[in-house]
Design an enzyme around this catalytic site. Structure first.
Site, PDB file in Angstrom:
ATOM      1  N   ASP A   1       7.980 -15.171  47.852  1.00  0.00           N
ATOM      2  CA  ASP A   1       6.510 -15.187  47.751  1.00  0.00           C
ATOM      3  C   ASP A   1       5.820 -14.664  49.016  1.00  0.00           C
ATOM      4  O   ASP A   1       4.593 -14.568  49.042  1.00  0.00           O
ATOM      5  CB  ASP A   1       6.018 -16.610  47.429  1.00  0.00           C
TER       6      ASP A   1
ATOM      7  N   ARG B   1      -5.578 -16.729  41.253  1.00  0.00           N
ATOM      8  CA  ARG B   1      -4.629 -17.680  40.658  1.00  0.00           C
ATOM      9  C   ARG B   1      -4.007 -18.560  41.735  1.00  0.00           C
ATOM     10  O   ARG B   1      -3.584 -19.672  41.445  1.00  0.00           O
ATOM     11  CB  ARG B   1      -3.485 -16.916  39.972  1.00  0.00           C
TER      12      ARG B   1
HETATM   13  N1  EPU Z   1      16.259 -17.747  36.600  1.00  0.00           N
HETATM   14  C1  EPU Z   1      17.086 -17.566  35.516  1.00  0.00           C
HETATM   15  N2  EPU Z   1      17.031 -18.478  34.507  1.00  0.00           N
HETATM   16  C2  EPU Z   1      16.222 -19.561  34.541  1.00  0.00           C
HETATM   17  C3  EPU Z   1      15.373 -19.749  35.656  1.00  0.00           C
HETATM   18  C4  EPU Z   1      15.408 -18.824  36.669  1.00  0.00           C
HETATM   19  O1  EPU Z   1      17.848 -16.607  35.457  1.00  0.00           O
HETATM   20  O2  EPU Z   1      16.240 -20.359  33.592  1.00  0.00           O
HETATM   21  C5  EPU Z   1      16.282 -16.775  37.714  1.00  0.00           C
HETATM   22  C6  EPU Z   1      14.962 -16.039  37.877  1.00  0.00           C
HETATM   23  O3  EPU Z   1      14.855 -14.930  37.020  1.00  0.00           O
HETATM   24  C7  EPU Z   1      15.007 -15.666  39.331  1.00  0.00           C
HETATM   25  C8  EPU Z   1      15.721 -16.858  39.967  1.00  0.00           C
HETATM   26  O4  EPU Z   1      16.425 -17.501  38.911  1.00  0.00           O
HETATM   27  O5  EPU Z   1      15.797 -14.524  39.499  1.00  0.00           O
HETATM   28  C9  EPU Z   1      14.842 -17.866  40.657  1.00  0.00           C
HETATM   29  O6  EPU Z   1      13.707 -18.154  39.850  1.00  0.00           O
HETATM   30  P1  EPU Z   1      13.016 -19.590  39.839  1.00  0.00           P
HETATM   31  O7  EPU Z   1      13.334 -20.250  38.550  1.00  0.00           O
HETATM   32  O8  EPU Z   1      13.365 -20.311  41.089  1.00  0.00           O
HETATM   33  O9  EPU Z   1      11.483 -19.197  39.841  1.00  0.00           O
HETATM   34  P2  EPU Z   1      10.342 -20.005  39.140  1.00  0.00           P
HETATM   35  O10 EPU Z   1      10.671 -21.451  39.173  1.00  0.00           O
HETATM   36  O11 EPU Z   1       9.993 -19.384  37.840  1.00  0.00           O
HETATM   37  C10 EPU Z   1       8.935 -20.489  41.295  1.00  0.00           C
HETATM   38  C11 EPU Z   1       7.539 -20.213  41.773  1.00  0.00           C
HETATM   39  C12 EPU Z   1       7.392 -18.740  42.061  1.00  0.00           C
HETATM   40  C13 EPU Z   1       8.419 -18.345  43.123  1.00  0.00           C
HETATM   41  C14 EPU Z   1       9.837 -18.714  42.647  1.00  0.00           C
HETATM   42  C15 EPU Z   1      10.915 -18.453  43.680  1.00  0.00           C
HETATM   43  C16 EPU Z   1       6.214 -21.904  40.681  1.00  0.00           C
HETATM   44  C17 EPU Z   1       5.177 -22.247  39.676  1.00  0.00           C
HETATM   45  N3  EPU Z   1       6.591 -20.627  40.750  1.00  0.00           N
HETATM   46  O12 EPU Z   1       9.106 -19.726  40.109  1.00  0.00           O
HETATM   47  O13 EPU Z   1       6.078 -18.556  42.585  1.00  0.00           O
HETATM   48  O14 EPU Z   1       8.356 -16.969  43.369  1.00  0.00           O
HETATM   49  O15 EPU Z   1       9.876 -20.120  42.300  1.00  0.00           O
HETATM   50  O16 EPU Z   1      10.689 -19.166  44.825  1.00  0.00           O
HETATM   51  O17 EPU Z   1       6.653 -22.770  41.425  1.00  0.00           O
HETATM   52  C18 EPU Z   1       4.137 -17.374  43.127  1.00  0.00           C
HETATM   53  O18 EPU Z   1       3.631 -18.441  43.514  1.00  0.00           O
HETATM   54  O19 EPU Z   1       3.615 -16.245  43.363  1.00  0.00           O
HETATM   55  C19 EPU Z   1       5.379 -17.402  42.372  1.00  0.00           C
HETATM   56  C20 EPU Z   1       5.787 -16.396  41.597  1.00  0.00           C
END
Ligand code: EPU
Length: 421
Positions: free
Chosen positions: A304, A396
């Site tokens: 981020d 956002r």
């Molecule tokens: N992934 C999978 N399968 C899943 C979940 C994730 O393959 O079921 C992969 C994703 O595609 C990615 C990696 O695992 O390659 C990590 O993704 P993660 O699940 O950690 O991301 P997220 O939980 O969807 C949160 C933040 C994001 C931030 C990411 C990484 C929130 C609401 N969102 O997203 O925030 O970039 O963690 O730190 O907490 C932002 O605020 O701009 C933002 C995008």
């Protein structure tokens, strides 16, 4: 739709106070439906994503009220268990309702989030984890339909550490029968916050902040007063604002332990950061230097902050290679920065940035939240005027960013964008 007009080249000075963390507030607010008792969440930033979660909670039948940066939520009874497509399509984090809904009412109908500007972002690991807890999951007409009589604790190994996946499973397992062990968990400060919040409601969670989280399920959770941590990505963005403009400012409400990897890279680039009362003092007097950087899960450099770091490197002496390891297409800011005179080449999951002497104002377009922040930073340092369209992406995730920057001496105007294109 709003746009920004930024007159670049102004030095920043003074103090700025960081708002509450969006990515901690969102799961905490969805977690409030785990109880029928009243919850009061303080230090919540007023953002578009927070408006969305308020709408989602109201749609479920909870009483929700936002007053002076606090939100009260009382979900005595849930009238619905659905997160509709119209809201989920505007905010993927809506998926954070899956775990709490299943745990509280045994049923959840949550629209499957589609792709997003920064990558495909599947939620297979959330779903696999919930299945391990005994949920039955189907996909019907674009909706995830999940049900369980009562979730049963189990061992869940995440193939990749996932931030919202870890949160969803922590929330679900808190009310499951028996013990759960989550392995290869995300260790981000926001995950730790969710664990602290749930424990304050009466959950029995240990190990949040490490790779392994143990959860002893309880019969019920109670109401809670909880204050959200400051937003570490806003802190990092403000540190870069000082670094890119060669200014000295104090960022209040910043925790060093949340941003060590960012501070290390900024130091290497020639930006000085020191502890100050309740915050950090950041300054740059000398040159900016090109440094390589790779994004990693916490405690590594956060994805981020990648776009903001690319903006900084575009004005550094020498070259830098920035590698994005978390999301597959998070370089949308690059083409826009090039319109301002940056010299950047994308090579697979990396971009090679050759520092230039100056950037020049140009009309540019925000494509996602952090890409917008990177354009704002570049515009603060650029010669002349930059017009940034589609600022709704920025809204956002950053609370009153233009007011905060203007109070530091920047010139950022918000105007209505009447353009039809
Ligand atoms: N992934 C999978 N399968 C899943 C979940 C994730 O393959 O079921 C992969 C994703 O595609 C990615 C990696 O695992 O390659 C990590 O993704 P993660 O699940 O950690 O991301 P997220 O939980 O969807 C949160 C933040 C994001 C931030 C990411 C990484 C929130 C609401 N969102 O997203 O925030 O970039 O963690 O730190 O907490 C932002 O605020 O701009 C933002 C995008």
């Amino acid at each position: 739709m709003d746009k920004f007009i930024i007159e670049g080249g102004k030095k920043l000075k003074g103090e700025v106070i960081v708002s509450g963390a969006k990515n901690a507030a969102l799961p905490i607010l969805t977690g409030c439906i785990l109880t029928g008792e009243p919850c009061l969440i303080s230090n919540v930033p007023k953002l578009r994503d927070i408006d969305t979660v308020e709408k989602l909670l109201s749609g479920l039948g909870a009483q929700v009220e936002f007053k002076n940066s606090s939100i009260s939520v009382k979900a005595s009874q849930l009238a619905s268990n659905e997160a509709p497509y119209d809201l989920v399509k505007t905010m993927r984090a809506s998926v954070l309702l899956l775990g709490p809904l299943l745990a509280r009412s045994g049923k959840a109908r949550v629209s499957l989030p589609g792709g997003c500007a920064i990558g495909e972002r599947p939620i297979n690991l959330h779903l696999a984890g919930l299945k391990k807890l005994g949920a039955e999951i189907k996909l019907e007409e674009g909706y995830i339909e999940a049900s369980a009589r009562r979730l049963i604790g189990n061992k869940i190994h995440f193939d990749i550490p996932t931030v919202t996946g870890t949160m969803n499973l922590m929330m679900a397992a808190s009310l499951a029968k028996g013990q759960s062990l989550l392995e290869n968990c995300a260790m981000e400060p926001e995950v730790v916050e969710v664990g602290n919040f749930l424990n304050k409601m009466g959950a029995k969670i240990e190990g949040h902040g490490s790779k392994e989280i143990k959860i002893q399920g309880v019969e019920s959770l109670g109401g809670v007063d909880f204050t959200v941590i400051p937003d570490r990505i806003e802190v990092g963005t403000l540190l870069v604002a000082a670094g890119i403009t060669g200014s000295s400012i104090t960022v209040k409400n910043a925790y060093l332990e949340h941003i060590e990897a960012i501070v290390q890279k900024l130091n290497e680039a020639g930006v000085k950061i020191e502890a100050a009362p309740q915050g950090l003092k950041v300054s740059r007097n000398g040159k900016l230097y090109g440094v390589d950087m790779q994004t990693q899960p916490f405690p590594g450099f956060p994805t981020d902050m990648q776009a903001q770091f690319v903006a900084l490197m575009s004005l550094a002496e020498g070259s830098s290679v920035i590698t994005e390891n978390i999301f597959e297409s998070r370089f949308m800011h690059v083409a826009e920065l090039k319109r301002m005179g940056a010299d950047i080449r994308i090579e697979g999951s990396s971009c090679v940035v050759k520092g230039v002497k100056s950037l020049k104002g140009a009309p540019v377009m925000a494509t996602d939240l952090r890409a917008s922040a990177s354009l704002v930073l570049a515009a603060l340092a650029a010669k002349g005027s930059t017009e940034i369209r589609r600022i709704y992406h920025l809204d956002r995730g950053y609370e009153h960013l233009e007011k905060k920057l203007n109070a530091l001496g920047a010139s950022v105007r918000r105007l209505k964008d009447s353009s039809k294109f």
